[in-house]
Design a protein around this motif. Structure first.
Motif, PDB file in Angstrom:
ATOM      1  N   UNK A 210       0.808  -1.230   0.000  1.00  0.00           N
ATOM      2  CA  UNK A 210       0.000   0.000   0.000  1.00  0.00           C
ATOM      3  C   UNK A 210       0.836   1.272   0.000  1.00  0.00           C
ATOM      4  N   UNK A 211       2.005   1.252   0.605  1.00  0.00           N
ATOM      5  CA  UNK A 211       2.842   2.458   0.645  1.00  0.00           C
ATOM      6  C   UNK A 211       3.337   2.839  -0.747  1.00  0.00           C
ATOM      7  N   UNK A 212       3.467   1.869  -1.610  1.00  0.00           N
ATOM      8  CA  UNK A 212       3.978   2.123  -2.959  1.00  0.00           C
ATOM      9  C   UNK A 212       3.045   3.048  -3.746  1.00  0.00           C
ATOM     10  N   UNK A 213       1.734   2.914  -3.531  1.00  0.00           N
ATOM     11  CA  UNK A 213       0.759   3.722  -4.270  1.00  0.00           C
ATOM     12  C   UNK A 213       0.174   4.858  -3.425  1.00  0.00           C
ATOM     13  N   UNK A 214       0.680   5.033  -2.215  1.00  0.00           N
ATOM     14  CA  UNK A 214       0.094   6.032  -1.319  1.00  0.00           C
ATOM     15  C   UNK A 214       0.090   7.421  -1.937  1.00  0.00           C
ATOM     16  N   UNK A 215       1.170   7.778  -2.648  1.00  0.00           N
ATOM     17  CA  UNK A 215       1.267   9.106  -3.231  1.00  0.00           C
ATOM     18  C   UNK A 215       0.188   9.347  -4.282  1.00  0.00           C
ATOM     19  N   UNK A 216      -0.306   8.268  -4.910  1.00  0.00           N
ATOM     20  CA  UNK A 216      -1.330   8.414  -5.943  1.00  0.00           C
ATOM     21  C   UNK A 216      -2.688   8.806  -5.357  1.00  0.00           C
ATOM     22  N   UNK A 217      -2.848   8.603  -4.039  1.00  0.00           N
ATOM     23  CA  UNK A 217      -4.126   8.914  -3.406  1.00  0.00           C
ATOM     24  C   UNK A 217      -4.057  10.155  -2.515  1.00  0.00           C
ATOM     25  N   UNK A 218      -2.848  10.679  -2.316  1.00  0.00           N
ATOM     26  CA  UNK A 218      -2.685  11.811  -1.401  1.00  0.00           C
ATOM     27  C   UNK A 218      -2.446  13.124  -2.122  1.00  0.00           C
ATOM     28  N   UNK A 220      -2.830  15.716  -5.602  1.00  0.00           N
ATOM     29  CA  UNK A 220      -3.727  16.013  -6.717  1.00  0.00           C
ATOM     30  C   UNK A 220      -3.193  15.434  -8.020  1.00  0.00           C
ATOM     31  N   UNK A 221      -1.883  15.536  -8.221  1.00  0.00           N
ATOM     32  CA  UNK A 221      -1.279  14.986  -9.433  1.00  0.00           C
ATOM     33  C   UNK A 221      -1.488  13.474  -9.506  1.00  0.00           C
ATOM     34  N   UNK A 222      -1.396  12.806  -8.357  1.00  0.00           N
ATOM     35  CA  UNK A 222      -1.609  11.363  -8.324  1.00  0.00           C
ATOM     36  C   UNK A 222      -3.042  11.001  -8.702  1.00  0.00           C
ATOM     37  N   UNK A 223      -4.002  11.776  -8.196  1.00  0.00           N
ATOM     38  CA  UNK A 223      -5.406  11.502  -8.528  1.00  0.00           C
ATOM     39  C   UNK A 223      -5.669  11.734 -10.019  1.00  0.00           C
ATOM     40  N   UNK A 224      -5.014  12.758 -10.579  1.00  0.00           N
ATOM     41  CA  UNK A 224      -5.163  13.004 -12.017  1.00  0.00           C
ATOM     42  C   UNK A 224      -4.588  11.845 -12.837  1.00  0.00           C
ATOM     43  N   UNK A 225      -3.458  11.336 -12.389  1.00  0.00           N
ATOM     44  CA  UNK A 225      -2.844  10.189 -13.079  1.00  0.00           C
ATOM     45  C   UNK A 225      -3.733   8.949 -12.983  1.00  0.00           C
ATOM     46  N   UNK A 226      -4.328   8.730 -11.815  1.00  0.00           N
ATOM     47  CA  UNK A 226      -5.230   7.594 -11.665  1.00  0.00           C
ATOM     48  C   UNK A 226      -6.468   7.756 -12.554  1.00  0.00           C
ATOM     49  N   UNK A 227      -6.944   8.991 -12.681  1.00  0.00           N
ATOM     50  CA  UNK A 227      -8.087   9.261 -13.559  1.00  0.00           C
ATOM     51  C   UNK A 227      -7.731   8.974 -15.011  1.00  0.00           C
ATOM     52  N   UNK A 228      -6.529   9.410 -15.425  1.00  0.00           N
ATOM     53  CA  UNK A 228      -6.083   9.137 -16.794  1.00  0.00           C
ATOM     54  C   UNK A 228      -5.911   7.637 -17.023  1.00  0.00           C
ATOM     55  N   UNK A 229      -5.403   6.937 -16.013  1.00  0.00           N
ATOM     56  CA  UNK A 229      -5.225   5.487 -16.142  1.00  0.00           C
ATOM     57  C   UNK A 229      -6.575   4.784 -16.301  1.00  0.00           C
ATOM     58  N   UNK A 230      -7.550   5.183 -15.488  1.00  0.00           N
ATOM     59  CA  UNK A 230      -8.882   4.584 -15.582  1.00  0.00           C
ATOM     60  C   UNK A 230      -9.520   4.882 -16.931  1.00  0.00           C
ATOM     61  N   UNK A 231      -9.380   6.128 -17.386  1.00  0.00           N
ATOM     62  CA  UNK A 231      -9.932   6.503 -18.692  1.00  0.00           C
ATOM     63  C   UNK A 231      -9.263   5.721 -19.814  1.00  0.00           C
ATOM     64  N   UNK A 232      -7.954   5.507 -19.690  1.00  0.00           N
ATOM     65  CA  UNK A 232      -7.231   4.749 -20.706  1.00  0.00           C
ATOM     66  C   UNK A 232      -7.678   3.299 -20.765  1.00  0.00           C
ATOM     67  N   UNK A 233      -7.908   2.700 -19.592  1.00  0.00           N
ATOM     68  CA  UNK A 233      -8.358   1.300 -19.543  1.00  0.00           C
ATOM     69  C   UNK A 233      -9.733   1.160 -20.199  1.00  0.00           C
ATOM     70  N   UNK A 234     -10.641   2.067 -19.845  1.00  0.00           N
ATOM     71  CA  UNK A 234     -12.001   2.006 -20.405  1.00  0.00           C
ATOM     72  C   UNK A 234     -11.977   2.240 -21.910  1.00  0.00           C
ATOM     73  N   UNK A 235     -11.188   3.237 -22.353  1.00  0.00           N
ATOM     74  CA  UNK A 235     -11.106   3.539 -23.783  1.00  0.00           C
ATOM     75  C   UNK A 235     -10.523   2.370 -24.566  1.00  0.00           C
ATOM     76  N   UNK A 236      -9.471   1.756 -24.035  1.00  0.00           N
ATOM     77  CA  UNK A 236      -8.851   0.613 -24.713  1.00  0.00           C
ATOM     78  C   UNK A 236      -9.832  -0.550 -24.833  1.00  0.00           C
ATOM     79  N   UNK A 237     -10.622  -0.763 -23.787  1.00  0.00           N
ATOM     80  CA  UNK A 237     -11.605  -1.851 -23.829  1.00  0.00           C
ATOM     81  C   UNK A 237     -12.659  -1.591 -24.899  1.00  0.00           C
ATOM     82  N   UNK A 238     -13.156  -0.354 -24.953  1.00  0.00           N
ATOM     83  CA  UNK A 238     -14.190  -0.010 -25.943  1.00  0.00           C
ATOM     84  C   UNK A 238     -13.650  -0.145 -27.359  1.00  0.00           C
TER      85      UNK A 238
END
Length: 248
Positions: A210-218, A220-238
């Motif tokens: 959990x410490x490895x990804x902690x920065x992604x949740x704490x 703003x830049x991490x949350x933006x990256x997670x949003x881009x990752x989620x959008x990329x996964x959904x777009x690739x699937x479609x």
């Protein structure tokens, strides 16, 4: 009762199951990617916007089943016509054959039962019944078969010979379509696996490191990256689903 196969009305139970499963899935994704109940709880409500897509999916599955059953009906019609039966008699025999293969509630069995009732009680012409099925189904092969039958009836052609030949050609075409779907089924499964793998990796990292990804949740830049990752996964699937959707 005549059914419009271009649409599918979800039952209350189907809607409930779809909304419940979809809410849980989106809620879990929101919680995994953002670690925030404030975002995950309302995000799950987005599933309501996918209800029309669920109806379209069910309608497409029903049309595919109708196509498969129509192929089996063609085998029966060809045999009956070769034995000298009239189309009305061949349809009644096809009804009996299909009811031995599929449940009575399946699409074409219900259609053939409706045709049998109309021909026996209302003296309806099988030509109109076939054209009605073709129009409501929107399936190219059924439309072609109905058009050929009507043309033979109106021009006085060799109905038996033409129907048998048409049935053979349409059956061959359907077999090719079935083979193509079988070949693409593995790739569709692989596309699902590829889409699920990043989510699985993030889940495992949250469990074991959990410490490895902690920065992604704490941050703003991490949350933006997670949003881009989620959008990329959904777009690739479609995109992968659209690429593998082959129209013959």
């Amino acid at each position: 009762m005549e059914v419009d196969y271009s649409r599918y009305e979800l039952s209350g139970r189907e809607k409930g199951l779809f909304l419940a499963a979809g809410y849980i899935a989106i809620f879990a994704l929101g919680l995994l990617f953002y670690h925030s109940l404030i975002l995950a709880v309302p995000a799950g409500c987005m599933i309501i916007f996918f209800l029309p897509a669920a109806g379209e999916y069910k309608a497409e599955k029903r049309r595919q089943l109708l196509t498969v059953q129509f192929r089996d009906m063609l085998y029966s019609l060809s045999s009956s016509m070769a034995a000298g039966r009239q189309m009305s008699e061949a349809l009644l025999e096809a009804k009996e054959d299909l009811e031995g293969m599929y449940p009575a509630s399946s699409p074409l069995c219900r259609e053939l039962s409706y045709m049998a009732t109309c021909m026996k009680e209302n003296r309806a012409d099988e030509k109109g019944l076939l054209l009605s099925l073709a129009q409501r189904s929107g399936i190219e092969d059924i439309c072609r078969f109905a058009d050929v039958y009507v043309a033979c009836r109106e021009t006085g052609g060799d109905l038996q010979h033409v129907i048998i030949d048409t049935s053979s050609m349409l059956t061959d075409k359907m077999e090719i379509e079935r083979a193509i779907r079988a070949l693409t089924a593995q790739k569709q499964f692989e596309s699902v696996i590829i889409s699920v793998m990043p989510v699985a990796c993030i889940l495992l990292l949250n469990i074991f490191a959990p410490d490895y990804l902690a920065v992604m949740y704490e941050k703003l830049a991490g949350r933006l990256l997670m949003t881009l990752a989620l959008a990329g996964i959904v777009t690739a699937f479609i995109i992968s689903r659209k690429i593998l959707r082959i129209e013959v």
